[in-house]
Write an enzyme that holds these catalytic residues in place. Structure first.
Site, PDB file in Angstrom:
ATOM      1  NE  ARG A   1     -11.411  -0.340 -10.041  1.00 24.04           N
ATOM      2  CZ  ARG A   1     -10.860  -0.057  -8.861  1.00 24.04           C
ATOM      3  NH1 ARG A   1     -10.024  -0.905  -8.274  1.00 24.04           N
ATOM      4  NH2 ARG A   1     -11.133   1.070  -8.247  1.00 24.04           N
TER       5      ARG A   1
ATOM      6  CE1 TYR B   1      -4.246  -1.355  -0.198  1.00 19.92           C
ATOM      7  CE2 TYR B   1      -3.605  -2.705   1.656  1.00 19.92           C
ATOM      8  CZ  TYR B   1      -4.487  -2.406   0.636  1.00 19.92           C
ATOM      9  OH  TYR B   1      -5.626  -3.156   0.455  1.00 19.92           O
TER      10      TYR B   1
ATOM     11  CD  GLU C   1      -2.383  -3.906  -6.919  1.00 20.66           C
ATOM     12  OE1 GLU C   1      -3.359  -4.665  -7.142  1.00 20.66           O
ATOM     13  OE2 GLU C   1      -2.511  -2.717  -6.584  1.00 20.66           O
TER      14      GLU C   1
ATOM     15  CG  ASN D   1     -12.996  -2.268   1.294  1.00 16.68           C
ATOM     16  OD1 ASN D   1     -12.077  -3.039   1.572  1.00 16.68           O
ATOM     17  ND2 ASN D   1     -12.863  -1.273   0.439  1.00 16.68           N
TER      18      ASN D   1
ATOM     19  CG  PHE E   1      -6.984   5.914   4.627  1.00 21.61           C
ATOM     20  CD1 PHE E   1      -6.436   4.814   3.977  1.00 21.61           C
ATOM     21  CD2 PHE E   1      -7.446   6.972   3.859  1.00 21.61           C
ATOM     22  CE1 PHE E   1      -6.344   4.767   2.596  1.00 21.61           C
ATOM     23  CE2 PHE E   1      -7.364   6.943   2.473  1.00 21.61           C
ATOM     24  CZ  PHE E   1      -6.806   5.830   1.833  1.00 21.61           C
TER      25      PHE E   1
HETATM   26  P1  CMP Z   1      -8.265  -0.956  -1.353  1.00 17.08           P
HETATM   27  O1  CMP Z   1      -8.842  -1.201  -2.712  1.00 17.08           O
HETATM   28  O2  CMP Z   1      -7.664  -2.126  -0.668  1.00 17.08           O
HETATM   29  O3  CMP Z   1      -7.172   0.196  -1.441  1.00 17.08           O
HETATM   30  C1  CMP Z   1      -6.895   1.069  -0.367  1.00 17.08           C
HETATM   31  C2  CMP Z   1      -7.797   0.860   0.792  1.00 17.08           C
HETATM   32  O4  CMP Z   1      -7.806   1.854   1.785  1.00 17.08           O
HETATM   33  C3  CMP Z   1      -9.220   0.815   0.297  1.00 17.08           C
HETATM   34  O5  CMP Z   1      -9.431  -0.387  -0.410  1.00 17.08           O
HETATM   35  C4  CMP Z   1     -10.010   0.960   1.597  1.00 17.08           C
HETATM   36  O6  CMP Z   1     -10.374  -0.267   2.170  1.00 17.08           O
HETATM   37  C5  CMP Z   1      -8.992   1.626   2.530  1.00 17.08           C
HETATM   38  N1  CMP Z   1      -9.487   2.878   3.109  1.00 17.08           N
HETATM   39  C6  CMP Z   1      -9.607   3.112   4.420  1.00 17.08           C
HETATM   40  N2  CMP Z   1     -10.080   4.350   4.620  1.00 17.08           N
HETATM   41  C7  CMP Z   1     -10.275   4.911   3.403  1.00 17.08           C
HETATM   42  C8  CMP Z   1     -10.737   6.182   2.965  1.00 17.08           C
HETATM   43  N3  CMP Z   1     -11.102   7.138   3.824  1.00 17.08           N
HETATM   44  N4  CMP Z   1     -10.794   6.405   1.635  1.00 17.08           N
HETATM   45  C9  CMP Z   1     -10.403   5.431   0.751  1.00 17.08           C
HETATM   46  N5  CMP Z   1      -9.958   4.230   1.132  1.00 17.08           N
HETATM   47  C10 CMP Z   1      -9.880   3.965   2.439  1.00 17.08           C
END
Ligand code: CMP
Length: 140
Positions: free
Chosen positions: A87, A51, A128, A114, A59
């Site tokens: 997606r 990440y 990735e 999520n 976050f």
């Molecule tokens: P992902 O697709 O795994 O990529 C980045 C992740 O950050 C995203 O899914 C979310 O689960 C997580 N995340 C947590 N807080 C936020 C936020 N405020 N906005 C966007 N992504 C967030």
């Protein structure tokens, strides 16, 4: 339409609730084929590296802590236009915005918990996939 690959993570909130099979079934019903899969517990270094693009976001710390809070299932998915197909079936990042019938609408607990991650472009899918899989671990 070309057959391509994308990268998926079934996140700790979903593995904790024993939803690996349910999520995978939705991916397969959407026309994606699992060509590589492994259950791992990410190290902090792996999660921070994966990440890294988000490291300036407020976050980031919580995201990394969540992703190492339990096991995940990393997968390579193959299908026609795989990045978009995945997606579409995942639904919006925030489950409150996700459409009916999507994985996040069905299972996600919050924007952080999520349930799934999916690559956002073919270029990032390649990066990735290479982060977690050796070429010989992918069997199409
Ligand atoms: P992902 O697709 O795994 O990529 C980045 C992740 O950050 C995203 O899914 C979310 O689960 C997580 N995340 C947590 N807080 C936020 C936020 N405020 N906005 C966007 N992504 C967030």
């Amino acid at each position: 339409m070309a057959v391509t690959r994308t990268f998926s993570i079934i996140k700790p909130d979903a593995t904790r609730r024993n939803l690996t099979g349910a999520v995978t079934a939705m991916l397969e019903e959407a026309g994606l084929r699992v060509v590589a899969s492994k259950r791992i517990h990410m190290t902090r270094e792996q999660a921070e590296g994966f990440y890294a693009v988000h490291k300036e976001r407020p976050f980031f710390g919580e995201l990394v802590a969540f992703m190492i809070s339990g096991p995940v299932v990393v997968q390579v998915l193959e299908g026609e236009d795989a990045v978009k197909r995945n997606r579409d079936v995942m639904g919006a990042t925030n489950p409150g915005d996700a459409a009916e019938g999507t994985i996040r609408k069905s299972f996600a607990e919050s924007i952080e918990a999520n349930s799934v991650h999916g690559s956002d472009s073919d270029e990032n899918a390649g990066i990735e996939i290479g982060f977690f899989f050796k070429p010989e671990e992918i069997v199409g």
